[in-house]
Design an enzyme around this catalytic site. Structure first.
Site, PDB file in Angstrom:
ATOM      1  N   ARG A  13       9.618   0.030  -9.003  1.00  0.00           N
ATOM      2  CA  ARG A  13       9.678  -0.734 -10.253  1.00  0.00           C
ATOM      3  C   ARG A  13       9.175   0.152 -11.369  1.00  0.00           C
ATOM      4  O   ARG A  13       8.259   0.948 -11.161  1.00  0.00           O
ATOM      5  CB  ARG A  13       8.726  -1.931 -10.193  1.00  0.00           C
ATOM      6  CG  ARG A  13       8.924  -2.769  -8.976  1.00  0.00           C
ATOM      7  CD  ARG A  13       7.727  -3.707  -8.808  1.00  0.00           C
ATOM      8  NE  ARG A  13       7.850  -4.389  -7.519  1.00  0.00           N
ATOM      9  CZ  ARG A  13       7.006  -5.291  -7.081  1.00  0.00           C
ATOM     10  NH1 ARG A  13       5.956  -5.632  -7.800  1.00  0.00           N
ATOM     11  NH2 ARG A  13       7.191  -5.871  -5.905  1.00  0.00           N
ATOM     12  N   ASP A  17       7.467  -0.429 -15.188  1.00  0.00           N
ATOM     13  CA  ASP A  17       6.853  -1.506 -15.976  1.00  0.00           C
ATOM     14  C   ASP A  17       7.616  -1.785 -17.261  1.00  0.00           C
ATOM     15  O   ASP A  17       8.425  -0.971 -17.709  1.00  0.00           O
ATOM     16  CB  ASP A  17       5.433  -1.111 -16.372  1.00  0.00           C
ATOM     17  CG  ASP A  17       4.481  -1.225 -15.204  1.00  0.00           C
ATOM     18  OD1 ASP A  17       4.857  -1.835 -14.186  1.00  0.00           O
ATOM     19  OD2 ASP A  17       3.364  -0.687 -15.322  1.00  0.00           O
ATOM     20  N   TYR A  29       7.496  12.060 -13.143  1.00  0.00           N
ATOM     21  CA  TYR A  29       7.371  11.304 -14.389  1.00  0.00           C
ATOM     22  C   TYR A  29       6.874  12.233 -15.494  1.00  0.00           C
ATOM     23  O   TYR A  29       6.194  13.227 -15.231  1.00  0.00           O
ATOM     24  CB  TYR A  29       6.322  10.189 -14.253  1.00  0.00           C
ATOM     25  CG  TYR A  29       6.772   8.939 -13.551  1.00  0.00           C
ATOM     26  CD1 TYR A  29       7.265   7.852 -14.266  1.00  0.00           C
ATOM     27  CD2 TYR A  29       6.667   8.819 -12.168  1.00  0.00           C
ATOM     28  CE1 TYR A  29       7.644   6.681 -13.630  1.00  0.00           C
ATOM     29  CE2 TYR A  29       7.051   7.649 -11.517  1.00  0.00           C
ATOM     30  CZ  TYR A  29       7.535   6.583 -12.258  1.00  0.00           C
ATOM     31  OH  TYR A  29       7.906   5.424 -11.629  1.00  0.00           O
ATOM     32  N   ARG A  42      -0.285   6.045 -16.297  1.00  0.00           N
ATOM     33  CA  ARG A  42      -0.775   5.657 -17.619  1.00  0.00           C
ATOM     34  C   ARG A  42      -2.293   5.731 -17.689  1.00  0.00           C
ATOM     35  O   ARG A  42      -2.856   6.028 -18.747  1.00  0.00           O
ATOM     36  CB  ARG A  42      -0.261   4.259 -17.974  1.00  0.00           C
ATOM     37  CG  ARG A  42       1.252   4.260 -18.222  1.00  0.00           C
ATOM     38  CD  ARG A  42       1.862   2.885 -18.156  1.00  0.00           C
ATOM     39  NE  ARG A  42       1.271   2.000 -19.147  1.00  0.00           N
ATOM     40  CZ  ARG A  42       1.539   0.687 -19.219  1.00  0.00           C
ATOM     41  NH1 ARG A  42       2.372   0.130 -18.349  1.00  0.00           N
ATOM     42  NH2 ARG A  42       0.972  -0.042 -20.152  1.00  0.00           N
TER      43      ARG A  42
END
Lengths: 248, 248
Positions: free
Chosen positions: B49, B51, B109, B196
């Site tokens: 997933r 966000d 990422y 994050r």
């Protein structure tokens, strides 16, 4: 007191710079923000209009005010009330004779293109898409032919009534960077839709549909019909405006 | 037949990948598009997933279908009905045992940061803003300390109930590029909000508020309270997912 502003905006959601009867514009947002912080209605003049959907990394504009807000503090007061897609990069006091439009000596724009069979979500906001591969070297050769003082009537939007179509171009080149093909152009001024029509012409050169001599011919013939299509607004960004040999 | 998709999306207007009772999601848009072109209701499984607000340069997902559409044509049929902020980069037939989530070996990422006193309209969509200057070299040193197999419990969102918090990181580095500070991380998997929170921790390192030894201590102490804040979703982009030593 005359205040000069440097402004950055994402043009996606605006009908260009200049106030329109229908649709929201960047000028309107800034004039509304000034009224909010000073209580004064005023008119903001930019170095030039940008069309609906065109972006600005650093547009320059001026306005007159009687406000006691220190000139160099205006940017931060305005940013507090402006939307996130329009922000003032800096503010300062300008000479009384300074005029954002008439004092401008050189403007630089970038036109960004990417190659894609379909729109790429992370590229499509600030660049225009072309489906077929482009010969960047050929595009750069054609772009460089535009440097100098020329009558650019062939690159003027057909519906324009402008008389003087001579402009001087100081830099005009195409290069590949980070997956984009970028046309960079600096001139003393540009006709309505001129850069978007040049971009469309360069795309045709890159596709082999126009030869370099055909580009030369359209300049000589001064006929809009000979040039390429007007490329979409979203690929165009006003990069900087220069005044009296130094950027304001 | 099992179909594998590579997907690019601008996450700004979506409540993340996974279908939610309230709010539009990327998964929902893709399942709706598949139903439109095949007439079949189906469930699409992604590598993981993302966000709400997180972007993907190349997410991977699979689904099963009885449709006669050739696997390598799915992308173009789907793109014709998908919105412009979600597009399928490619499609193909996958092995029956292929699973976008369980077969994934490595994910990469990027977390993008820019320095600004106020939001910059042309940067703020795909990057997070930090007000004060950052020591990029120090951030890079701290980032590199995370390479290897570690218990990353200190970087797990406080409200998560995940048990196994050990992950392996293969690359973790910070560099400056084109006016952005970019954190790039490759790992075999990531905890909820982990990147994050790492980004928020690296920002504090860059501001001189955390020393390298403090970063070491938070890994040892396994306490979320010691790490930095969770940075905004919009700075995060899933760059690629790798399978069995080759990208799908």
């Amino acid at each position: 007191m005359r205040i000069v502003l440097k402004i950055q905006y994402d043009g996606t959601n605006y009908c260009g710079w200049q106030i329109q009867p229908n649709g929201n514009t960047v000028q309107e947002e800034i004039e509304r923000a000034i009224e909010k912080i000073t209580g004064e209605k005023c008119s903001v003049t930019a170095s030039g209009r940008t069309d609906s959907g065109v972006h600005a990394l650093s547009q320059v504009a001026h306005f007159d005010t009687n406000s006691a807000i220190p000139p160099e503090k205006f940017y931060s007061a305005l940013n507090a009330v402006l939307p996130n897609d329009i922000k003032i990069l800096s503010s300062g006091e300008a000479d009384e004779n300074f005029h954002a439009r008439f004092s401008a000596k050189r403007k630089t724009y970038e036109y960004k293109i990417y190659i894609g069979e379909f729109p790429l979500p992370l590229k499509d906001r600030y660049a225009a898409r072309v489906v077929t591969a482009l010969d960047v070297k050929k595009m750069d050769e054609a772009a460089k032919m535009l440097v100098g003082k020329h009558d650019f009537k062939c690159f003027l939007a057909a519906n324009s009534s402008v008389k003087d179509t001579v402009r001087e171009i100081y830099r005009s080149s195409v290069a590949e960077k980070d997956g984009y093909i970028i046309y960079t152009v600096t001139g003393n001024g540009f006709l309505y839709n001129m850069i978007r029509i040049i971009a469309g012409t360069l795309v045709k050169v890159g596709q082999g549909k126009f030869s370099l001599s055909e580009v030369d011919e359209m300049l000589v013939a001064k006929s809009r019909a000979l040039a390429g299509a007007t490329m979409p607004a979203k690929g165009l960004t006003l990069i900087s405006v220069e005044y009296e040999n130094k950027e304001k």
